[in-house]
Design a protein around this motif. Structure first.
Motif, short mmCIF file in Angstrom:
data_model
loop_
_atom_site.label_atom_id
_atom_site.label_comp_id
_atom_site.label_asym_id
_atom_site.label_seq_id
_atom_site.Cartn_x
_atom_site.Cartn_y
_atom_site.Cartn_z
N ASP B 63 0.72 -1.09 0.03
CA ASP B 63 0.00 0.01 0.00
C ASP B 63 1.11 1.42 -0.03
O ASP B 63 1.56 1.42 0.97
CB ASP B 63 -1.07 0.02 1.09
CG ASP B 63 -2.00 1.17 1.16
OD1 ASP B 63 -1.89 1.91 0.38
OD2 ASP B 63 -3.00 0.85 1.87
N ASN B 65 -0.44 4.24 -1.21
CA ASN B 65 -1.36 5.51 -1.24
C ASN B 65 -1.28 6.13 0.13
O ASN B 65 -1.93 5.61 1.19
CB ASN B 65 -2.70 5.00 -1.60
CG ASN B 65 -3.72 5.94 -1.47
OD1 ASN B 65 -3.61 7.21 -1.20
ND2 ASN B 65 -5.20 5.46 -1.51
N SER B 68 -4.22 6.25 2.48
CA SER B 68 -4.95 5.00 3.06
C SER B 68 -4.48 4.71 4.45
O SER B 68 -3.48 5.14 4.90
CB SER B 68 -4.50 4.03 2.17
OG SER B 68 -4.74 2.52 2.60
N TYR B 71 -1.54 2.74 4.74
CA TYR B 71 -0.28 3.15 4.04
C TYR B 71 0.87 2.65 4.66
O TYR B 71 1.06 2.62 5.89
CB TYR B 71 -0.07 4.69 3.82
CG TYR B 71 1.18 5.33 3.52
CD1 TYR B 71 1.38 5.14 1.96
CD2 TYR B 71 2.28 5.69 4.24
CE1 TYR B 71 2.52 5.77 1.31
CE2 TYR B 71 3.35 6.33 3.77
CZ TYR B 71 3.50 6.27 2.55
OH TYR B 71 4.78 6.65 1.89
#
Lengths: 293, 293
Positions: B63, B65, B68, B71
């Protein structure tokens, strides 16, 4: 703002004037002829429009490298008269404004990200499937140019097991464009797309090829939206078929809800409909104005 | 500057300290075990290094992003213990510095653009061909993330006419990774790559698959450089075979001197050699420091 937009297609030119909200206030369209008379019509249209900038989304290939001596030219097109023609130079002589200049499909991708199906996203891939197949790419908020610009219509799909059509691309034979553009569809089935019933086997084969390209785009670029326009995509039955094939191809590997649960909102027609090209050119003009003005 | 770099591989971790010129001053390597003991070794290494930032290039999927909740996590890996592990969180608890966090291949692409084969360019595609096949993408000066991050090892090539190997990918069978990663090469020929003579037919088939992927990358992204590293690419005879296949696939369509006349300088091994991964992580750390510091 008053921004000029030129959708320079291989078959027709569309010129318009719009504003920073993506609203086209006026537009005109005429067939693409030899470059000089075509550009004269463009110039005549804009002569009383007082635009602050002009965006051009053009058929290609193009030189979009700002450091190049032939920036603003159409390059190696087979279209008579256009090979090596300085489109931007012709316009600049008449209108001293900031210019945006990119491929028609990159323009459409930008327009869709500003005002259409990819609004608020910083990445999308835009396909046009018509006389040819073109691909525009927006990644991390920027239109992708690189060495030249994307030419994703010519990727090499696997052959459908029930298809023995040799393909029409003069360069590659059975590349995506050679197998799935409008002329190939017509040559394979001896009928135009709109003459084939929605449940005709043509559409499963068409979707098979287009879905392979979309699968490749997802794997290479992980776009937040895939937008598919152009004449062939006016057949709405293609969308569910393409989505199903893409999911089958990915086989759960790309673990994103957008694909696993919401693919109906992920692979979509242009939010700007038939205005995607002209709005894209408008978006290029807007970028030129705001980044330099 | 003193920047920490972590090349978090599925087989081994490499940790190092370097500077803003891409020079690694110290490094250490150890096998990848369960996440907690592995990260404890990482933390022990950096505990007396006084780094100003840390860059992590990790095996994935990840992850990456920033918006998010997960993350900084490794996500859906089959690697025991790592699925859903918060790598960045573990590090942040111990070292309060800016972090760079991306896939190992995106990191390598960035490192190559800063100090290696793509130095001075704003786009490149980085392939690693080893136990698996990964792809990192730098476009218009930015690492491509999009929805998740590129997963270009799983594109679907056409089958070589002389090859009936079914493919090893648990998701896709005969995708690129399933046909051309190290384990597939070994399973197909019952020998490891370095045991096969340079003129063994294995290499033409290997190049056939890899070149299709590179062709697709060129058509979709038009990168200014294609860099190919990893264990399988240590066989130097692959490069000329891949270049030839790519030119055959493109058939003159992409009209760029880099491809038409200088392809030997276009599809190349990592300029940073075996340091590409660690230098890439260093480049991520440097970006984190200079963009936030």
């Amino acid at each position: 703002m008053r921004i000029g937009a030129i959708e320079a297609g291989g078959t027709k030119f569309v010129c318009g004037v719009g504003n920073e909200h993506g609203v086209i206030e006026d537009s005109v369209s005429f067939p693409t002829e030899l470059p000089e008379p075509t550009l004269e019509r463009v110039i005549a249209y804009f002569s009383d429009k007082n635009v602050e900038a002009i965006g051009v989304g053009s058929f290609g290939p193009l030189d979009i490298n700002r450091d190049s001596a032939t920036y603003g030219y159409v390059t190696t097109t087979p279209k008579p008269g256009w090979n090596g023609y300085d489109v931007l130079g012709k316009l600049k002589k008449r209108f001293d404004v900031p210019y945006g200049w990119d491929t028609d499909v990159n323009a459409a991708a930008l327009g869709e990200a500003k005002w259409g199906a990819a609004q608020g996203l910083d990445s999308c891939v835009y396909y046009t499937v018509g006389t040819g197949i073109g691909v525009g790419v927006l990644a991390e908020g920027k239109l992708v140019h690189g060495l030249i610009h994307p030419e994703g219509g010519h990727v090499l799909p696997r052959r459908h097991p029930d298809d023995d059509f040799p393909g029409l691309c003069p360069y590659h034979g059975d590349c995506l464009e050679g197998m799935a553009a409008g002329p190939s569809l017509e040559a394979r089935w001896k009928a135009k797309g709109h003459e084939l019933a929605p449940d005709h086997p043509a559409w499963a084969i068409e979707a098979y090829y287009l879905a392979q390209a979309v699968t490749g785009a997802i794997l290479m670029l992980s776009p937040q939206k895939v937008i598919m326009g152009g004449g062939v995509m006016q057949q709405p039955q293609l969308f569910p078929l393409i989505r199903e094939e893409v999911r089958r191809n990915l086989a759960g590997y790309v673990n994103a809800p957008a694909i696993l649960s919401n693919i109906g909102d992920y692979i979509v027609p242009p939010g700007l409909g038939s205005r995607a090209g002209l709005c894209g050119a408008l978006a290029l003009g807007l970028e030129a104005l705001t980044s330099r003005g």
